[in-house]
Motif scaffolding. Sequence first.
Motif, short mmCIF file in Angstrom:
data_model
loop_
_atom_site.label_atom_id
_atom_site.label_comp_id
_atom_site.label_asym_id
_atom_site.label_seq_id
_atom_site.Cartn_x
_atom_site.Cartn_y
_atom_site.Cartn_z
N VAL A 68 0.85 -1.19 0.00
CA VAL A 68 0.00 0.00 0.00
C VAL A 68 0.89 1.24 0.00
CG1 VAL A 68 -1.78 1.27 1.23
CG2 VAL A 68 -1.80 -1.24 1.23
N LYS A 69 0.69 2.05 -1.01
CA LYS A 69 1.47 3.27 -1.11
C LYS A 69 0.85 4.35 -0.22
CE LYS A 69 3.40 6.55 -4.44
NZ LYS A 69 3.45 6.95 -5.86
N ARG A 70 1.62 4.81 0.72
CA ARG A 70 1.12 5.83 1.65
C ARG A 70 1.18 7.20 0.99
NH1 ARG A 70 3.47 5.29 7.58
NH2 ARG A 70 1.76 6.77 7.84
N LEU A 71 0.04 7.82 0.92
CA LEU A 71 -0.04 9.14 0.32
C LEU A 71 -0.05 10.20 1.41
CD1 LEU A 71 -2.77 8.45 -2.40
CD2 LEU A 71 -0.28 8.42 -2.67
N SER A 72 0.72 11.23 1.20
CA SER A 72 0.71 12.33 2.16
C SER A 72 -0.60 13.10 2.02
CB SER A 72 1.89 13.27 1.89
OG SER A 72 1.85 13.76 0.57
N PRO A 73 -1.14 13.58 3.15
CA PRO A 73 -2.42 14.31 3.08
C PRO A 73 -2.28 15.56 2.22
CG PRO A 73 -1.36 14.60 5.22
CD PRO A 73 -0.59 13.54 4.50
N PRO A 74 -3.31 15.89 1.47
CA PRO A 74 -3.22 17.08 0.61
C PRO A 74 -3.08 18.35 1.44
CG PRO A 74 -5.48 16.28 0.72
CD PRO A 74 -4.63 15.25 1.40
N ARG A 75 -2.29 19.25 0.94
CA ARG A 75 -2.10 20.53 1.63
C ARG A 75 -3.31 21.42 1.42
NH1 ARG A 75 4.17 22.30 0.31
NH2 ARG A 75 5.19 20.49 1.30
N PRO A 76 -3.74 22.09 2.47
CA PRO A 76 -4.88 23.01 2.28
C PRO A 76 -4.48 24.15 1.36
CG PRO A 76 -3.89 23.31 4.45
CD PRO A 76 -3.24 22.09 3.85
N PRO A 77 -5.39 24.60 0.52
CA PRO A 77 -5.05 25.71 -0.39
C PRO A 77 -4.69 26.97 0.39
CG PRO A 77 -7.42 25.31 -0.35
CD PRO A 77 -6.79 24.18 0.41
N ALA A 78 -3.72 27.68 -0.12
CA ALA A 78 -3.28 28.92 0.54
C ALA A 78 -4.40 29.95 0.47
CB ALA A 78 -2.02 29.45 -0.14
N LYS A 79 -4.65 30.59 1.60
CA LYS A 79 -5.70 31.59 1.66
C LYS A 79 -5.19 32.90 1.06
CE LYS A 79 -8.02 29.74 5.75
NZ LYS A 79 -8.49 30.04 7.13
N ALA A 80 -6.01 33.46 0.21
CA ALA A 80 -5.66 34.75 -0.38
C ALA A 80 -5.76 35.84 0.69
CB ALA A 80 -6.59 35.08 -1.54
N PRO A 81 -4.83 36.80 0.70
CA PRO A 81 -4.90 37.87 1.70
C PRO A 81 -6.18 38.67 1.56
CG PRO A 81 -3.31 38.39 -0.04
CD PRO A 81 -3.71 36.96 -0.24
N VAL A 82 -6.81 38.95 2.70
CA VAL A 82 -8.06 39.70 2.71
C VAL A 82 -7.76 41.19 2.70
CG1 VAL A 82 -10.21 40.13 3.95
CG2 VAL A 82 -9.20 37.83 3.96
N GLU A 83 -8.23 41.87 1.67
CA GLU A 83 -8.00 43.30 1.58
C GLU A 83 -9.02 44.05 2.43
OE1 GLU A 83 -7.97 44.63 -2.40
OE2 GLU A 83 -6.23 43.41 -3.00
N PRO A 84 -8.59 45.14 3.08
CA PRO A 84 -9.55 45.92 3.87
C PRO A 84 -10.61 46.52 2.96
CG PRO A 84 -7.47 47.08 3.63
CD PRO A 84 -7.24 45.71 3.09
N PRO A 85 -11.85 46.65 3.46
CA PRO A 85 -12.92 47.19 2.60
C PRO A 85 -12.72 48.65 2.23
CG PRO A 85 -13.68 46.94 4.87
CD PRO A 85 -12.33 46.31 4.80
N TYR A 86 -11.90 49.39 3.03
CA TYR A 86 -11.68 50.81 2.74
C TYR A 86 -10.19 51.06 2.54
CZ TYR A 86 -16.44 51.28 4.43
OH TYR A 86 -17.80 51.14 4.60
N GLN A 87 -9.87 51.70 1.42
CA GLN A 87 -8.47 52.05 1.14
C GLN A 87 -8.09 53.38 1.79
OE1 GLN A 87 -10.43 50.59 -1.54
NE2 GLN A 87 -9.40 48.78 -0.74
N VAL A 88 -9.07 54.27 1.98
CA VAL A 88 -8.79 55.59 2.55
C VAL A 88 -9.87 55.92 3.57
CG1 VAL A 88 -8.59 58.07 2.08
CG2 VAL A 88 -7.66 56.41 0.44
N LEU A 89 -9.44 56.42 4.73
CA LEU A 89 -10.34 57.00 5.74
C LEU A 89 -9.56 58.12 6.40
CD1 LEU A 89 -12.95 57.10 7.37
CD2 LEU A 89 -11.94 55.46 8.96
N ARG A 90 -10.08 59.36 6.30
CA ARG A 90 -9.34 60.50 6.81
C ARG A 90 -10.29 61.62 7.20
NH1 ARG A 90 -6.76 62.49 1.00
NH2 ARG A 90 -8.73 62.59 -0.13
#
Length: 209
Positions: A59-81
């Motif tokens: 039986v060939k032991r398979l390594s568990p699949p790596r979870p997909p990399a999470k994309a960085p979450v961008e803030p909803p507002y680019q400017v607040l002043r």
Amino acid sequence: MSRLAFTFACLLLAGVCTPALAEVFTYVDADGNRVYTDQPKPGNAKRVEMAPLNKMPAVKRLSPPRPPAKAPVEPPYQVLRILFPAPDSVVEDAAGNLMVTINSEPALLPGHSYRLLFDGTQVGQPGRSAVFPLENLERGTHQLAVEIIDSQGLVVERTPSQPVHVRRVSLDSKRRAQPCKLPDYGVRPECALKDRPEPDNDIPFIPFI
């Protein structure tokens, strides 16, 4: 267990542990005992048919699949002043009034509100208006900050605190610095209409010669 059965069991185990090509033979010796061996003697020895060995594929032991990399979450507002007043600016108003103006990019999302903090304390109620009027502020240096909150009151975005200096100049000081002229009454706050001098209606007497 009889000696014959014990000998046969040992040979069977040996057959399992030996390569698939090994053979087992049996014969009856001079004393009438049945003998099992893998080295037969010439004579009446017969080959024993062995059941094929069970082979399990590796039986060939398979390594568990790596979870997909999470994309960085961008803030909803680019400017607040805070557009006005500018950081570290001086605001002069005799009544201590100040109009704070806010800008965000993009504009407020549905369910979000602006909240103004004056010296760390909320001023008025949060709302979607980008203008907050402040009245009767005390002289001195104060701190302004703005937050965007969601419908649950959680802070989504916040500006750093910025200083503003309030200077309440008295009307009398303004009049002394720049005296009121007739066209200024009712126009400049320090030149009230009630203080406007009455015009001189006296007609100068010119004697006839």
